[in-house]
Design a protein around this motif. Sequence first.
Motif, mmCIF file in Angstrom:
data_model
loop_
_atom_site.group_PDB
_atom_site.id
_atom_site.type_symbol
_atom_site.label_atom_id
_atom_site.label_comp_id
_atom_site.label_asym_id
_atom_site.label_seq_id
_atom_site.Cartn_x
_atom_site.Cartn_y
_atom_site.Cartn_z
ATOM 1 N N UNK A 1 0.659 -1.103 -0.028
ATOM 2 C CA UNK A 1 -0.149 -0.386 0.040
ATOM 3 C C UNK A 1 0.707 1.402 -0.159
ATOM 4 N N UNK A 2 0.694 2.748 -0.555
ATOM 5 C CA UNK A 2 1.250 3.689 -0.658
ATOM 6 C C UNK A 2 1.647 3.848 0.970
ATOM 7 N N UNK A 3 2.554 3.876 1.361
ATOM 8 C CA UNK A 3 2.857 3.786 2.114
ATOM 9 C C UNK A 3 3.380 3.218 3.683
ATOM 10 N N UNK A 4 3.243 2.421 2.706
ATOM 11 C CA UNK A 4 3.228 0.714 3.162
ATOM 12 C C UNK A 4 4.845 0.220 3.685
ATOM 13 N N UNK A 5 5.830 -0.210 4.954
ATOM 14 C CA UNK A 5 7.451 -0.394 4.878
ATOM 15 C C UNK A 5 6.882 -1.325 4.114
ATOM 16 N N UNK A 6 9.122 -1.264 3.208
ATOM 17 C CA UNK A 6 9.596 -2.430 2.781
ATOM 18 C C UNK A 6 10.962 -2.659 3.882
#
Lengths: 118, 139
Positions: free
Chosen positions: A3-8
């Motif tokens: 998702x947008x702003x999701x963290x990897x």
Amino acid sequence: MLRPAGVFVGYTIHMNSSLSAEKLVRASDLGPTFVDGFEDPENLAKTAGFVDTTVKDVTPQFKQTCVGWIEAMQFFGQDLKAELNREDYEEEMKNKTDMLLGIEEGLLRRSLVVCRKD
Amino acid sequence: MRSSPINEKYTEHLQRQCRRYSRPRDIWSKVERRAFGRDLGLNGYTSPAEAKDLAEFLGEPGLILDLGSGGGWPAKEIVTRSSRSVVAMDMVFSGLQKARSDVADTDYVNRFQFVLGDGQRLPFAPDTFGMVLHADVLC
């Protein structure tokens, strides 16, 4: 899929980026199977389009974990050779001692890389 | 079809991973207890303290994808430290079987799903995950 702003986020073993060509080859030989790229994790994340990348060096902990594995595998060496097979044991031990050598020679590093999808 | 050196290296790597997950559990359990003080079911270099650090970065709400989950560590640690659900994905079936068996009797079994797949061809819709985690997969 992120998702947008999701963290990897994750740990990655990589070569020290300031090595000579000769040492890069040795780092690749001592490191995990697919450690053969020359880009550092921060540039890779940027190239992949991630933002807000932070990279934390966890090589000292990595070294400690390698030493822990090797010591424990040596301690249970006889049992492991009996339960597995000698070749499997020796291959596993070689992978881990090579990795430790690579760390001690300053060739291999492990980093915690955190970045975000824009 | 001729196999390239890269394909051979890749196949060798997968075969090694399969062998790892098929090993007798009892003796590896002893090895892990000696090395890390706990039987974690790990297959790499992410220590308990490092797994705890990963749980600090839960990202956006939503599912967590554990890319190259293997036997389910460190995802198990993250699930126990949050209320989030995890999709554990790996291309080694025996790794997923081990992970599934490890969480079967836990109270968080319903927060785990397992997908057999290749990280280069992810079978998920856009915007599915709030966090993607990996531990020594990209190397």
